[in-house]
Design a protein around this motif. Sequence first.
Motif, PDB file in Angstrom:
ATOM      1  N   THR A  25       3.725  18.079   2.641  1.00  0.00           N
ATOM      2  CA  THR A  25       2.896  16.824   3.025  1.00  0.00           C
ATOM      3  C   THR A  25       3.775  15.936   3.842  1.00  0.00           C
ATOM      4  O   THR A  25       5.023  15.580   2.676  1.00  0.00           O
ATOM      5  CB  THR A  25       2.037  16.548   2.187  1.00  0.00           C
ATOM      6  OG1 THR A  25       1.212  15.707   2.524  1.00  0.00           O
ATOM      7  CG2 THR A  25       2.700  16.166   0.510  1.00  0.00           C
ATOM      8  N   GLN A  26       3.500  15.091   4.607  1.00  0.00           N
ATOM      9  CA  GLN A  26       4.304  14.125   5.120  1.00  0.00           C
ATOM     10  C   GLN A  26       3.933  12.732   4.513  1.00  0.00           C
ATOM     11  O   GLN A  26       2.934  12.412   4.394  1.00  0.00           O
ATOM     12  CB  GLN A  26       4.045  14.087   6.807  1.00  0.00           C
ATOM     13  CG  GLN A  26       4.976  12.865   7.300  1.00  0.00           C
ATOM     14  CD  GLN A  26       6.294  12.986   7.381  1.00  0.00           C
ATOM     15  OE1 GLN A  26       6.589  14.171   7.972  1.00  0.00           O
ATOM     16  NE2 GLN A  26       7.029  12.158   7.007  1.00  0.00           N
ATOM     17  N   VAL A  27       5.165  12.258   4.176  1.00  0.00           N
ATOM     18  CA  VAL A  27       4.917  10.854   3.536  1.00  0.00           C
ATOM     19  C   VAL A  27       5.726  10.035   4.416  1.00  0.00           C
ATOM     20  O   VAL A  27       7.105  10.202   4.671  1.00  0.00           O
ATOM     21  CB  VAL A  27       5.545  10.671   2.191  1.00  0.00           C
ATOM     22  CG1 VAL A  27       5.596   9.240   1.536  1.00  0.00           C
ATOM     23  CG2 VAL A  27       4.649  11.519   1.106  1.00  0.00           C
ATOM     24  N   THR A  28       5.083   8.928   5.114  1.00  0.00           N
ATOM     25  CA  THR A  28       5.811   7.891   5.829  1.00  0.00           C
ATOM     26  C   THR A  28       5.746   6.566   5.239  1.00  0.00           C
ATOM     27  O   THR A  28       4.654   5.958   5.045  1.00  0.00           O
ATOM     28  CB  THR A  28       5.259   8.098   7.438  1.00  0.00           C
ATOM     29  OG1 THR A  28       5.442   9.240   7.777  1.00  0.00           O
ATOM     30  CG2 THR A  28       6.205   6.933   8.148  1.00  0.00           C
ATOM     31  N   VAL A  29       6.912   5.922   5.081  1.00  0.00           N
ATOM     32  CA  VAL A  29       6.921   4.580   4.469  1.00  0.00           C
ATOM     33  C   VAL A  29       7.525   3.678   5.338  1.00  0.00           C
ATOM     34  O   VAL A  29       8.425   3.717   5.822  1.00  0.00           O
ATOM     35  CB  VAL A  29       7.565   4.279   3.101  1.00  0.00           C
ATOM     36  CG1 VAL A  29       7.287   3.100   2.521  1.00  0.00           C
ATOM     37  CG2 VAL A  29       7.212   5.456   2.106  1.00  0.00           C
ATOM     38  N   SER A  30       6.599   2.676   5.985  1.00  0.00           N
ATOM     39  CA  SER A  30       6.724   1.926   7.032  1.00  0.00           C
ATOM     40  C   SER A  30       5.864   0.720   7.257  1.00  0.00           C
ATOM     41  O   SER A  30       4.597   0.821   6.957  1.00  0.00           O
ATOM     42  CB  SER A  30       6.930   2.547   8.511  1.00  0.00           C
ATOM     43  OG  SER A  30       6.978   1.776   9.447  1.00  0.00           O
ATOM     44  N   GLY A  49      -0.371  12.931   1.158  1.00  0.00           N
ATOM     45  CA  GLY A  49       0.640  12.155   1.712  1.00  0.00           C
ATOM     46  C   GLY A  49      -0.103  11.310   2.816  1.00  0.00           C
ATOM     47  O   GLY A  49      -1.259  11.510   3.142  1.00  0.00           O
ATOM     48  N   GLY A  50       0.637  10.606   3.631  1.00  0.00           N
ATOM     49  CA  GLY A  50       0.290   9.746   4.675  1.00  0.00           C
ATOM     50  C   GLY A  50       1.240   8.591   4.868  1.00  0.00           C
ATOM     51  O   GLY A  50       2.318   8.499   4.497  1.00  0.00           O
ATOM     52  N   LEU A  51       0.682   7.491   5.559  1.00  0.00           N
ATOM     53  CA  LEU A  51       1.320   6.178   5.828  1.00  0.00           C
ATOM     54  C   LEU A  51       1.098   5.362   4.909  1.00  0.00           C
ATOM     55  O   LEU A  51      -0.107   5.036   4.750  1.00  0.00           O
ATOM     56  CB  LEU A  51       1.032   6.001   7.407  1.00  0.00           C
ATOM     57  CG  LEU A  51       1.357   4.731   7.908  1.00  0.00           C
ATOM     58  CD1 LEU A  51       3.188   4.698   7.911  1.00  0.00           C
ATOM     59  CD2 LEU A  51       1.056   4.360   9.102  1.00  0.00           C
ATOM     60  N   VAL A  52       1.948   4.624   4.418  1.00  0.00           N
ATOM     61  CA  VAL A  52       1.931   3.713   3.467  1.00  0.00           C
ATOM     62  C   VAL A  52       2.941   2.417   3.652  1.00  0.00           C
ATOM     63  O   VAL A  52       4.256   2.770   4.325  1.00  0.00           O
ATOM     64  CB  VAL A  52       2.088   3.979   1.972  1.00  0.00           C
ATOM     65  CG1 VAL A  52       3.508   4.618   1.736  1.00  0.00           C
ATOM     66  CG2 VAL A  52       1.669   3.065   0.926  1.00  0.00           C
ATOM     67  N   GLN A  53       2.576   1.356   3.504  1.00  0.00           N
ATOM     68  CA  GLN A  53       3.666   0.247   3.641  1.00  0.00           C
ATOM     69  C   GLN A  53       4.531   0.190   2.640  1.00  0.00           C
ATOM     70  O   GLN A  53       4.264   0.560   1.343  1.00  0.00           O
ATOM     71  CB  GLN A  53       2.935  -1.081   3.718  1.00  0.00           C
ATOM     72  CG  GLN A  53       1.840  -1.541   5.215  1.00  0.00           C
ATOM     73  CD  GLN A  53       1.501  -2.519   5.007  1.00  0.00           C
ATOM     74  OE1 GLN A  53       1.478  -3.463   3.920  1.00  0.00           O
ATOM     75  NE2 GLN A  53       0.976  -3.004   6.188  1.00  0.00           N
ATOM     76  N   PRO A  54       5.721  -0.520   2.536  1.00  0.00           N
ATOM     77  CA  PRO A  54       6.720  -0.415   1.529  1.00  0.00           C
ATOM     78  C   PRO A  54       6.276  -1.146   0.559  1.00  0.00           C
ATOM     79  O   PRO A  54       5.312  -2.422   0.779  1.00  0.00           O
ATOM     80  CB  PRO A  54       7.878  -1.594   2.238  1.00  0.00           C
ATOM     81  CG  PRO A  54       7.808  -1.144   3.375  1.00  0.00           C
ATOM     82  CD  PRO A  54       6.200  -0.767   4.120  1.00  0.00           C
TER      83      PRO A  54
END
Length: 124
Positions: free
Chosen positions: A118-123, A9-14
């Motif tokens: 697991t954290q998934v952040t789409v921003s 997981g993680g931070l990903v852009q649209p």
Amino acid sequence: QVQLVESGGGLVQPGGSLRLSCAASGLSLYYYAIGWFRQAPGKEREGVSCVSSSDDSTYYADSVKGRFSISRDNAKNTVYLQMNSLKPEDTAVYYCATGGCFRDKVVAGTDDYWGQGTQVTVSS
């Protein structure tokens, strides 16, 4: 002791991609249907996808169909969730679990084995 451990997981852009892994110890995933679930803040848990134990047939929720792909590597005792074309509404904690995989749904309960998430952040 049985453990399912999610990672990836993680931070990903649209529009971006992530691959989640669900690694098992203490049991062989070969004998289990494995599901992926997600839960966003303030929302109910949603069954996203699963792969069966018998013939590796798969299920995808309408919200992810065509964008997510589930697979298993029995040699590594790991199940993967490839997530492409991610959207902000995909933001959630993602969990893998043993359970039931059917043509129209995935189910898992308190008697099944669950990972810690697991954290998934789409921003952007």
